[in-house]
Design a protein around this motif. Structure first.
Motif, PDB file in Angstrom:
ATOM      1  N   GLY A  15      -3.994  -5.520 -21.042  1.00  0.00           N
ATOM      2  CA  GLY A  15      -2.955  -6.301 -20.369  1.00  0.00           C
ATOM      3  C   GLY A  15      -2.677  -7.688 -20.896  1.00  0.00           C
ATOM      4  O   GLY A  15      -2.013  -8.484 -20.240  1.00  0.00           O
ATOM      5  N   ASP A  28      -1.346  -8.536 -17.452  1.00  0.00           N
ATOM      6  CA  ASP A  28      -1.296  -7.265 -16.728  1.00  0.00           C
ATOM      7  C   ASP A  28      -2.707  -6.806 -16.386  1.00  0.00           C
ATOM      8  O   ASP A  28      -3.659  -7.087 -17.112  1.00  0.00           O
ATOM      9  CB  ASP A  28      -0.621  -6.180 -17.574  1.00  0.00           C
ATOM     10  N   ARG A  29      -2.795  -6.060 -15.320  1.00  0.00           N
ATOM     11  CA  ARG A  29      -4.082  -5.511 -14.875  1.00  0.00           C
ATOM     12  C   ARG A  29      -4.218  -4.073 -15.375  1.00  0.00           C
ATOM     13  O   ARG A  29      -4.583  -3.175 -14.633  1.00  0.00           O
ATOM     14  CB  ARG A  29      -4.168  -5.544 -13.350  1.00  0.00           C
ATOM     15  N   THR A  30      -3.913  -3.851 -16.623  1.00  0.00           N
ATOM     16  CA  THR A  30      -3.996  -2.511 -17.200  1.00  0.00           C
ATOM     17  C   THR A  30      -5.202  -2.405 -18.120  1.00  0.00           C
ATOM     18  O   THR A  30      -5.604  -3.374 -18.748  1.00  0.00           O
ATOM     19  CB  THR A  30      -2.719  -2.155 -17.982  1.00  0.00           C
ATOM     20  N   SER A  44      -5.001   0.947 -14.061  1.00  0.00           N
ATOM     21  CA  SER A  44      -4.533  -0.361 -13.648  1.00  0.00           C
ATOM     22  C   SER A  44      -5.267  -0.753 -12.376  1.00  0.00           C
ATOM     23  O   SER A  44      -6.019   0.041 -11.807  1.00  0.00           O
ATOM     24  CB  SER A  44      -3.015  -0.334 -13.405  1.00  0.00           C
ATOM     25  N   ASN A  45      -5.009  -1.946 -11.938  1.00  0.00           N
ATOM     26  CA  ASN A  45      -5.584  -2.433 -10.704  1.00  0.00           C
ATOM     27  C   ASN A  45      -4.825  -1.842  -9.520  1.00  0.00           C
ATOM     28  O   ASN A  45      -3.724  -1.313  -9.677  1.00  0.00           O
ATOM     29  CB  ASN A  45      -5.480  -3.965 -10.686  1.00  0.00           C
ATOM     30  N   GLY A  51      -1.483  -4.486  -9.665  1.00  0.00           N
ATOM     31  CA  GLY A  51      -1.586  -3.362 -10.583  1.00  0.00           C
ATOM     32  C   GLY A  51      -0.351  -2.482 -10.607  1.00  0.00           C
ATOM     33  O   GLY A  51       0.556  -2.605  -9.782  1.00  0.00           O
ATOM     34  N   ASP A  52      -0.330  -1.589 -11.574  1.00  0.00           N
ATOM     35  CA  ASP A  52       0.764  -0.642 -11.754  1.00  0.00           C
ATOM     36  C   ASP A  52       0.504   0.565 -10.848  1.00  0.00           C
ATOM     37  O   ASP A  52      -0.471   1.296 -11.043  1.00  0.00           O
ATOM     38  CB  ASP A  52       0.813  -0.201 -13.219  1.00  0.00           C
ATOM     39  N   ASN A  57      -6.381   3.603 -10.380  1.00  0.00           N
ATOM     40  CA  ASN A  57      -7.135   2.356 -10.238  1.00  0.00           C
ATOM     41  C   ASN A  57      -8.604   2.701  -9.973  1.00  0.00           C
ATOM     42  O   ASN A  57      -8.938   3.871  -9.756  1.00  0.00           O
ATOM     43  CB  ASN A  57      -6.515   1.470  -9.145  1.00  0.00           C
TER      44      ASN A  57
END
Length: 156
Positions: A15, A28-30, A44-45, A51-52, A57
């Motif tokens: 991210g 990004d939280r990926t 992701s988160n 997150g996405d 997650n």
């Protein structure tokens, strides 16, 4: 004597938008999970934490792992008990809580499998198997929250 088992994976953050974590909303939280010889898992988160929502997650993965481990042991123990299972589907539910500072945890989980068994199967014996799994399943033996079982059975 116990036998040691090691499990490995590479978890890699993907991210970085060019400035790393310079600002809280600037990345990004990926991330991905890579395990040798297996397909890459994009993650992701939790969407509530930026997150996405289209990606798995950590919480999804934990509840899915708990359910899958339970299922695999259930199938094994059913086979040993002579109970023929032809289908097993679970819709597990993880119960979590968050504190005002954002810390969270699972407080419980409910596994809700629908299990198709051969007509005439001993349903009481089929149901009793669930109570044995927390003695042998890696994941169930590792979590620090209670796990309940609400199984339903279909005779086919």
């Amino acid at each position: 004597m116990s036998e040691r088992h090691d499990f490995t994976a590479r978890v890699a953050w993907s991210g970085n938008r060019g400035e790393g974590t310079r600002s809280y909303r600037g990345y990004d939280r990926t991330w991905s999970i890579a395990t040798p010889g297996k397909p890459l898992v994009a993650c992701s988160n939790d969407p509530r934490l930026g997150g996405d929502p289209a990606l798995h997650n950590p919480e999804d993965l934990l509840i899915a792992s708990l359910s899958a481990c339970h299922m695999l042991w259930y199938l094994h123990l059913a086979s040993v008990a002579g109970i023929v299972v032809s289908d097993y589907r679970d819709d597990p539910l993880g119960h979590g809580e968050s504190t005002p500072d954002g810390a969270g945890r699972f407080v419980a989980a409910t596994l809700r499998p629908t299990i198709s068994v051969q007509r005439g199967a001993d349903l009481a014996a089929a149901d009793a198997i669930h109570g044995e799994i927390d003695k042998v399943c890696f994941i169930a033996r590792s979590v620090a929250f209670p796990v309940r079982y609400e199984a339903s059975y279909v005779e086919v």
